[in-house]
Design a protein around this motif. Structure first.
Motif, short mmCIF file in Angstrom:
data_model
loop_
_atom_site.label_atom_id
_atom_site.label_comp_id
_atom_site.label_asym_id
_atom_site.label_seq_id
_atom_site.Cartn_x
_atom_site.Cartn_y
_atom_site.Cartn_z
N TYR A 104 -4.97 -5.89 -4.83
CA TYR A 104 -4.10 -4.73 -4.67
C TYR A 104 -2.89 -4.88 -5.59
O TYR A 104 -2.40 -5.98 -5.79
CB TYR A 104 -3.59 -4.63 -3.22
N TYR A 141 1.07 -3.35 -6.18
CA TYR A 141 2.20 -2.61 -5.61
C TYR A 141 3.34 -2.62 -6.62
O TYR A 141 3.52 -3.57 -7.38
CB TYR A 141 2.69 -3.25 -4.31
N PHE A 162 2.32 1.41 -2.90
CA PHE A 162 0.95 1.05 -3.25
C PHE A 162 0.53 1.74 -4.55
O PHE A 162 0.73 2.96 -4.71
CB PHE A 162 0.03 1.46 -2.11
N TRP A 172 -6.10 -0.35 -5.58
CA TRP A 172 -6.92 -1.31 -4.85
C TRP A 172 -8.26 -1.45 -5.57
O TRP A 172 -8.93 -0.46 -5.84
CB TRP A 172 -7.11 -0.87 -3.40
N GLN A 183 -3.12 -9.07 3.57
CA GLN A 183 -2.97 -9.21 2.13
C GLN A 183 -1.97 -10.32 1.84
O GLN A 183 -0.92 -10.41 2.46
CB GLN A 183 -2.51 -7.88 1.54
N PHE A 218 0.34 -12.12 -1.10
CA PHE A 218 1.00 -11.66 -2.32
C PHE A 218 1.34 -12.80 -3.28
O PHE A 218 1.62 -13.93 -2.86
CB PHE A 218 2.30 -10.94 -1.97
N TYR A 251 -2.79 -1.64 12.38
CA TYR A 251 -2.69 -3.03 11.99
C TYR A 251 -1.27 -3.21 11.49
O TYR A 251 -0.83 -2.49 10.60
CB TYR A 251 -3.70 -3.37 10.91
N PHE A 295 2.15 -5.76 10.31
CA PHE A 295 2.48 -7.00 9.64
C PHE A 295 4.00 -7.10 9.48
O PHE A 295 4.70 -6.10 9.36
CB PHE A 295 1.85 -7.06 8.24
N TYR A 300 6.41 -9.26 6.72
CA TYR A 300 6.48 -10.10 5.54
C TYR A 300 7.94 -10.45 5.28
O TYR A 300 8.86 -9.70 5.62
CB TYR A 300 5.93 -9.38 4.31
N GLN A 303 10.60 -11.77 2.08
CA GLN A 303 10.74 -11.91 0.62
C GLN A 303 12.06 -12.59 0.30
O GLN A 303 13.13 -12.04 0.58
CB GLN A 303 10.67 -10.55 -0.06
N LEU A 331 6.05 -11.65 -1.54
CA LEU A 331 6.08 -11.50 -0.09
C LEU A 331 5.25 -12.59 0.57
O LEU A 331 4.13 -12.87 0.15
CB LEU A 331 5.51 -10.13 0.31
N LEU A 373 3.54 -13.65 4.22
CA LEU A 373 3.13 -13.12 5.51
C LEU A 373 3.70 -13.98 6.63
O LEU A 373 3.47 -15.18 6.67
CB LEU A 373 1.61 -13.09 5.60
N LYS A 403 0.88 -11.14 11.99
CA LYS A 403 0.08 -9.92 11.96
C LYS A 403 -0.37 -9.58 13.37
O LYS A 403 -0.52 -10.44 14.23
CB LYS A 403 -1.13 -10.09 11.07
N PHE A 414 -3.45 -7.26 15.11
CA PHE A 414 -4.63 -6.42 14.95
C PHE A 414 -5.06 -5.82 16.28
O PHE A 414 -5.38 -4.66 16.39
CB PHE A 414 -5.79 -7.21 14.34
N PHE A 474 10.21 -7.28 5.65
CA PHE A 474 9.50 -6.00 5.57
C PHE A 474 8.46 -5.91 6.66
O PHE A 474 7.65 -6.82 6.84
CB PHE A 474 8.81 -5.86 4.21
N TYR A 523 -6.28 1.07 7.38
CA TYR A 523 -7.58 0.45 7.16
C TYR A 523 -8.72 1.40 7.44
O TYR A 523 -9.78 1.00 7.87
CB TYR A 523 -7.70 -0.83 7.99
N ARG A 557 -7.05 1.01 1.87
CA ARG A 557 -6.58 -0.29 2.36
C ARG A 557 -5.10 -0.50 2.02
O ARG A 557 -4.64 -1.62 1.99
CB ARG A 557 -7.40 -1.43 1.74
N ALA A 558 -4.40 0.55 1.74
CA ALA A 558 -3.02 0.38 1.32
C ALA A 558 -2.14 -0.02 2.50
O ALA A 558 -2.32 0.45 3.62
CB ALA A 558 -2.49 1.69 0.74
N LEU A 559 -1.21 -0.88 2.25
CA LEU A 559 -0.15 -1.18 3.20
C LEU A 559 0.99 -0.21 2.95
O LEU A 559 1.38 0.03 1.80
CB LEU A 559 0.35 -2.61 3.04
N PHE A 617 4.91 0.12 3.65
CA PHE A 617 6.02 -0.75 3.99
C PHE A 617 7.23 0.05 4.45
O PHE A 617 7.47 1.17 3.98
CB PHE A 617 6.42 -1.59 2.78
#
Lengths: 115, 115
Positions: free
Chosen positions: A33, A35, A45, A48, A104, A106, B32, B34, B36, B38, B44, B46, B49, B51, B90, B96, B101-103, B105
Motif C-alpha cells: 500500500y 500513502y 491512501f 494498493w 498493515q 509501515f 477493523y 487500529f 499507530y 509515529q 508508523l 502499529l 488492533k 478485529f 493515529f 476491508y 483495503r485502504a486505511l 486515518f
C-alpha cells in the motif's frame, strides 16, 4: 525479520520532473500500500497492489501510478511534479488474507520536497 | 464512507501520569480498528488492533484500547506515561470490503510529555 524498507529516504525535485519511489515489503507479504502524508492533509491512501495487480486507488490524479514486481516489491511513480506533491510517502505491507483483517506494517517513508 | 475523528490535536501530560487519547469512527459495519504511533522522521508503528471479540485489547509498550460500539469509540489508554511516549498517535479504521483495503486515518494527536 526485516521490516518494510523504502528508498530513497529523501528526494528533492523541481516542478514538472518525474520521480520513482521504491518499497520492499516484509517477507511473505503480498500486499503493498502507498500513502501520502502531506502537511495539513494528514495520511491519505494512494494505491494498493497485490499479486502484481493494482487493486484499488485513492482520490489522486493519474500522474500518480505504480507497479508491483514478481518479488512483491513496488514502485510509486509521480509524473509532472507539483509543489503540493511535497510530502512523506509511506509504504505499508500486509499478508493478503481472505477477510482482509491483516494489519498493515509501515516503512519509514520517503520525504519528497518539490522546489 | 468511513471516517475517523481524533478531537484532540495536541495533549500534554506529565511523566508518570495516565493517558487517554480519544478516537471516534464512522463505519457502516463492524470496523477493523487500529492505533499507530509515529515518532519524528519515522514511519508508523502499529500499537494495537481490534478485529472482533474482547473489546479491551492490549498492545505494545503498555498501551491498551477499548472498543465501544454504542459510542463508536476506540480510545487509547496508558496508565503511566514515559518520556519516550512523546510522539504523534493515529487512529485508523480499515475498509476491508471486497476490493478495498485502504486505511482511513484520523488527523492525529500529538503527545508531549513533561518531566
Amino acid at each position: 525479520e526485516a521490516g518494510v524498507t523504502q528508498s530513497p529516504t529523501h528526494l528533492i525535485k523541481t516542478r514538472g520532473q518525474q520521480v520513482t519511489l521504491r518499497c520492499s515489503p516484509i517477507s511473505g507479504h503480498t500486499s503493498v500500500y502507498w500513502y501520502q502524508q502531506a502537511l495539513g492533509l494528514g495520511l491519505q491512501f494512494l494505491l494498493w497492489y497485490d499479486e502484481g495487480e493494482e487493486r484499488n486507488r485513492g482520490n489522486f490524479p493519474p500522474r500518480f501510478s505504480g507497479r508491483q514486481f514478481p518479488n512483491y516489491s513496488s514502485e510509486l511513480n509521480v509524473n509532472a511534479l507539483e509543489l503540493e506533491d511535497s510530502a512523506l510517502y509511506l509504504c505499508a505491507s500486509s499478508p493478503f488474507g481472505d477477510r482482509g483483517n491483516q494489519p498493515q506494517h509501515f516503512g519509514d517513508g520517503t520525504r519528497l520536497s518539490i522546489l | 464512507a468511513q471516517s475517523v475523528t481524533q478531537p484532540d490535536i495536541h495533549i500534554t501530560v506529565s511523566e508518570g501520569a495516565s493517558l487517554e487519547l480519544r478516537c471516534n469512527y464512522s463505519y457502516g459495519a463492524t470496523p477493523y480498528l487500529f492505533w499507530y504511533v509515529q515518532s519524528p522522521g519515522q514511519g508508523l508503528q502499529l500499537l494495537l488492533k481490534y478485529f472482533s471479540g474482547d473489546t479491551l485489547v492490549q498492545g505494545i509498550k503498555g498501551f491498551e484500547a477499548e472498543f465501544k460500539r454504542s459510542q463508536s469509540s476506540f480510545n487509547l489508554r496508558k496508565p503511566s506515561v514515559h518520556w519516550s511516549d512523546a510522539a504523534e498517535y493515529f487512529c485508523a479504521v480499515g475498509a476491508y470490503d471486497t476490493g478495498r483495503r485502504a486505511l482511513t486515518f484520523g488527523s492525529g494527536t500529538r503527545l508531549q510529555v513533561q518531566p
